[in-house]
Design a protein around this motif. Structure first.
Motif, PDB file in Angstrom:
ATOM      1  N   SER A 104       0.811  -1.226   0.000  1.00 45.24           N
ATOM      2  CA  SER A 104       0.000   0.000   0.000  1.00 45.24           C
ATOM      3  C   SER A 104       0.837   1.265   0.000  1.00 45.24           C
ATOM      4  CB  SER A 104      -0.931   0.019   1.218  1.00 45.24           C
ATOM      5  OG  SER A 104      -0.180   0.121   2.421  1.00 45.24           O
ATOM      6  N   ALA A 105       2.123   1.157   0.366  1.00 43.74           N
ATOM      7  CA  ALA A 105       2.953   2.357   0.529  1.00 43.74           C
ATOM      8  C   ALA A 105       2.924   3.293  -0.669  1.00 43.74           C
ATOM      9  CB  ALA A 105       4.393   1.948   0.862  1.00 43.74           C
ATOM     10  N   PRO A 106       3.031   2.796  -1.916  1.00 45.29           N
ATOM     11  CA  PRO A 106       3.031   3.733  -3.062  1.00 45.29           C
ATOM     12  C   PRO A 106       1.757   4.544  -3.196  1.00 45.29           C
ATOM     13  CG  PRO A 106       3.835   1.575  -3.722  1.00 45.29           C
ATOM     14  CD  PRO A 106       3.259   1.412  -2.356  1.00 45.29           C
ATOM     15  N   PHE A 107       0.629   3.988  -2.787  1.00 38.19           N
ATOM     16  CA  PHE A 107      -0.645   4.673  -2.967  1.00 38.19           C
ATOM     17  C   PHE A 107      -0.886   5.770  -1.925  1.00 38.19           C
ATOM     18  CE2 PHE A 107      -1.593   0.261  -4.571  1.00 38.19           C
ATOM     19  CZ  PHE A 107      -1.497   0.600  -5.911  1.00 38.19           C
ATOM     20  N   LEU A 108      -0.167   5.696  -0.794  1.00 39.49           N
ATOM     21  CA  LEU A 108      -0.418   6.646   0.282  1.00 39.49           C
ATOM     22  C   LEU A 108      -0.004   8.062  -0.074  1.00 39.49           C
ATOM     23  CD1 LEU A 108       0.577   4.534   3.424  1.00 39.49           C
ATOM     24  CD2 LEU A 108      -1.670   4.838   2.375  1.00 39.49           C
ATOM     25  N   ASN A 109       0.863   8.217  -1.093  1.00 39.93           N
ATOM     26  CA  ASN A 109       1.234   9.557  -1.544  1.00 39.93           C
ATOM     27  C   ASN A 109       0.092  10.260  -2.261  1.00 39.93           C
ATOM     28  OD1 ASN A 109       3.941   9.617  -0.666  1.00 39.93           O
ATOM     29  ND2 ASN A 109       4.593   8.412  -2.428  1.00 39.93           N
ATOM     30  N   HIS A 110      -0.933   9.498  -2.641  1.00 37.64           N
ATOM     31  CA  HIS A 110      -1.966  10.027  -3.538  1.00 37.64           C
ATOM     32  C   HIS A 110      -3.338  10.102  -2.872  1.00 37.64           C
ATOM     33  CE1 HIS A 110       0.849   9.646  -6.949  1.00 37.64           C
ATOM     34  NE2 HIS A 110       1.246   8.559  -6.319  1.00 37.64           N
ATOM     35  N   VAL A 111      -3.375  10.166  -1.543  1.00 36.67           N
ATOM     36  CA  VAL A 111      -4.650  10.254  -0.835  1.00 36.67           C
ATOM     37  C   VAL A 111      -4.700  11.554  -0.046  1.00 36.67           C
ATOM     38  CG1 VAL A 111      -4.826   7.747  -0.645  1.00 36.67           C
ATOM     39  CG2 VAL A 111      -3.798   9.049   1.228  1.00 36.67           C
ATOM     40  N   ILE A 112      -5.899  11.947   0.319  1.00 35.77           N
ATOM     41  CA  ILE A 112      -6.075  13.093   1.209  1.00 35.77           C
ATOM     42  C   ILE A 112      -5.929  12.579   2.635  1.00 35.77           C
ATOM     43  CG2 ILE A 112      -7.640  14.909   1.973  1.00 35.77           C
ATOM     44  CD1 ILE A 112      -8.885  14.871  -0.795  1.00 35.77           C
ATOM     45  N   LYS A 113      -4.818  12.916   3.271  1.00 37.10           N
ATOM     46  CA  LYS A 113      -4.461  12.306   4.555  1.00 37.10           C
ATOM     47  C   LYS A 113      -5.500  12.589   5.632  1.00 37.10           C
ATOM     48  CE  LYS A 113      -0.191  14.101   4.478  1.00 37.10           C
ATOM     49  NZ  LYS A 113       0.164  14.414   3.087  1.00 37.10           N
ATOM     50  N   GLU A 114      -5.958  13.832   5.719  1.00 38.04           N
ATOM     51  CA  GLU A 114      -6.899  14.191   6.782  1.00 38.04           C
ATOM     52  C   GLU A 114      -8.189  13.381   6.689  1.00 38.04           C
ATOM     53  OE1 GLU A 114      -4.294  17.559   5.543  1.00 38.04           O
ATOM     54  OE2 GLU A 114      -5.680  16.197   4.510  1.00 38.04           O
ATOM     55  N   ARG A 115      -8.693  13.229   5.463  1.00 36.14           N
ATOM     56  CA  ARG A 115      -9.932  12.477   5.269  1.00 36.14           C
ATOM     57  C   ARG A 115      -9.711  10.991   5.553  1.00 36.14           C
ATOM     58  NH1 ARG A 115     -12.380  13.025  -0.562  1.00 36.14           N
ATOM     59  NH2 ARG A 115     -12.415  15.208   0.114  1.00 36.14           N
ATOM     60  N   PHE A 120      13.785  12.851  10.260  1.00 36.64           N
ATOM     61  CA  PHE A 120      13.262  12.094   9.112  1.00 36.64           C
ATOM     62  C   PHE A 120      12.224  12.921   8.362  1.00 36.64           C
ATOM     63  CE2 PHE A 120      10.729   9.084   6.816  1.00 36.64           C
ATOM     64  CZ  PHE A 120      11.588   8.038   6.476  1.00 36.64           C
ATOM     65  N   GLN A 121      11.320  13.541   9.110  1.00 33.05           N
ATOM     66  CA  GLN A 121      10.268  14.341   8.484  1.00 33.05           C
ATOM     67  C   GLN A 121      10.843  15.544   7.743  1.00 33.05           C
ATOM     68  OE1 GLN A 121       8.283  14.925  12.173  1.00 33.05           O
ATOM     69  NE2 GLN A 121       6.730  13.342  11.820  1.00 33.05           N
ATOM     70  N   GLN A 122      11.934  16.101   8.261  1.00 41.04           N
ATOM     71  CA  GLN A 122      12.544  17.269   7.638  1.00 41.04           C
ATOM     72  C   GLN A 122      13.333  16.907   6.382  1.00 41.04           C
ATOM     73  OE1 GLN A 122      14.919  18.759  10.840  1.00 41.04           O
ATOM     74  NE2 GLN A 122      13.193  19.625  11.975  1.00 41.04           N
ATOM     75  N   LEU A 153       7.457   7.091   2.243  1.00 33.27           N
ATOM     76  CA  LEU A 153       8.671   6.790   3.001  1.00 33.27           C
ATOM     77  C   LEU A 153       8.354   6.520   4.470  1.00 33.27           C
ATOM     78  CD1 LEU A 153      11.129   9.402   1.443  1.00 33.27           C
ATOM     79  CD2 LEU A 153      10.924   6.964   0.922  1.00 33.27           C
ATOM     80  N   SER A 154       7.324   7.184   4.991  1.00 28.38           N
ATOM     81  CA  SER A 154       6.892   6.915   6.363  1.00 28.38           C
ATOM     82  C   SER A 154       6.392   5.483   6.502  1.00 28.38           C
ATOM     83  CB  SER A 154       5.787   7.889   6.775  1.00 28.38           C
ATOM     84  OG  SER A 154       6.235   9.223   6.709  1.00 28.38           O
ATOM     85  N   ALA A 155       5.683   5.003   5.467  1.00 25.29           N
ATOM     86  CA  ALA A 155       5.188   3.625   5.487  1.00 25.29           C
ATOM     87  C   ALA A 155       6.348   2.629   5.420  1.00 25.29           C
ATOM     88  CB  ALA A 155       4.221   3.396   4.320  1.00 25.29           C
TER      89      ALA A 155
END
Length: 410
Positions: free
Chosen positions: A63-74, A331-333, A343-345
């Protein structure tokens, strides 16, 4: 200047995390109690954890590649709603009076939790830089991490008290309510991420997967931070096996003495979180925390009494936040913002794999190591990189000071 880490969006995330951590910790306790009440089998409990763990690793890997393409808050809000509904399933099975219905509800619940937790953690971790300025990330990570550990310490005690005055199945309703309240809190976060249009195909997934791991290779600092954090998780997994036999066996302690030992680390962690607010935020402090945390494990090898063991755990809890919060913020920076979620995943996948490896390592009798020797070894695994990078950081500081002196005198 206003502390942006305590802005309204951050508070919404923080409160949502606190509520869901309490609900999850309470639910975890009653899952084991209910299953044992029905089956009387530790094998069933082990199977329940496998249902939680194995599918989540598989989903996390794909699932990691797809997480870049979602609205995180929702996505965060929807995950909490799904988890809220999932906690109703064992309650429905319990109320129906059928053992198989209850067990089925528990299995589905564990599977849902296992699948959603790594996605939630990755999205939450990658959202934080959007809610805080870079200079506030260390404090924000420290607050979140410290609070979560306190909740994991407080929730079992509160749950035990609730079980004295209410039936077991009522706690499922409470956990469901907690996740629902968490979703309400998370809904207060304004949308800062955007959904990118992508062609969802096998080729796209493979290209994105390769790009994610190639980014890790291109940024050695990200890989180094991940491996160092993984060594800490390895030690955490090992201590899940070691702590009880160490206190009850090696030191002949009572049950209440073990309970105090178990509580020392989260208490120390809260103190360390406060201490970190007074310390400079730099690599020197970060690696000093890693080294000190490793030495706290090594000290358990020599601990002659339970009181000294308590002190070692307290010291470890105080020192590890210096590394954990700062390494997370770094890491976040340093991670490319457009790939931070993916990358977080990947980072979380490393962390989640090493914990069961630590459990397996500490459980392996064929190695022939005593409990004390295992503490010593895992302490060395953490402390050696800590002292290496601490010395390296110190040398870099000295080199920079020499260069500055040369520039001023030339």
């Amino acid at each position: 200047m206003k502390n942006k880490s305590l802005s309204r969006p951050f508070k919404a995330l923080w409160i949502g995390e606190i509520i869901s951590e309490f609900g999850g910790a309470a639910g975890g306790i009653i899952n084991g109690l209910l299953l044992f009440e029905i089956t009387g089998s530790k094998e069933w409990k082990g199977a329940l954890w496998l249902v939680y763990f194995l599918p989540s690793l598989i989903l996390q890997g794909i699932s990691a590649p797809f997480l870049n393409h979602v609205i995180k808050e929702r996505m965060l809000k929807n995950i909490q709603r799904v988890r809220s509904f999932a906690y109703i399933l064992p309650l429905i099975g319990y109320v129906s009076g059928t053992e198989m219905g209850t067990i089925a509800g528990l299995v589905v619940l564990q599977c849902v939790l296992g699948l959603l937790q790594p996605i939630y953690a990755s999205l939450s971790f990658s959202l934080l830089p959007d809610l805080c300025e870079e200079i506030e990330l260390v404090s924000a990570n420290s607050i979140l991490d410290g609070t979560m550990r306190l909740m994991s310490f407080i929730a079992p005690g509160v749950t035990s008290l609730l079980l004295l005055v209410s039936p077991l199945y009522i706690i499922y309703g409470l956990s469901s309510l907690m996740f629902l309240l968490s979703s309400i809190s998370l809904s207060q976060i304004p949308q800062v991420s955007t959904k990118r249009v992508a062609t969802w195909s096998k080729k796209f997934w493979w290209q994105e997967t390769k790009a994610g791991y190639q980014t890790f290779i291109q940024f050695p600092q990200l890989l180094r931070l991940t491996l160092l954090s993984s060594s800490v998780q390895f030690a955490v997994g090992a201590t899940l096996v070691l702590n009880v036999p160490f206190i009850r066996g090696e030191l002949s302690g009572e049950a209440w003495e073990y309970a105090i030992f178990a509580g020392m680390f989260p208490i120390g962690y809260a103190l360390g979180m406060l201490l970190l607010t007074k310390l400079p935020k730099n690599n020197k402090t970060m690696y000093a925390g890693l080294l000190g945390g490793g030495l706290s494990f090594i000290a358990l090898y020599f601990a002659p009494t339970i009181y000294i063991a308590w002190g070692c755990e307290l010291l470890g809890g105080i020192l590890f936040p210096m590394f954990n919060a700062q390494s997370s913020a770094l890491f976040q920076q340093k991670a490319p913002r457009e790939r931070l979620t993916q990358l977080s995943a990947v980072r979380l996948l490393f962390l989640r794999i090493t914990m069961p490896l630590g459990i397996l390592f500490a459980s392996s009798s064929f190695l022939g190591m005593s409990t004390r020797m295992t503490y010593l070894l895992i302490g060395v695994i953490i402390a050696v990189p800590g002292i290496y990078y601490l010395i390296r950081t110190r040398l870099q500081i000295d080199d920079n000071a020499i260069e500055d002196q040369v520039k001023r005198t030339s």
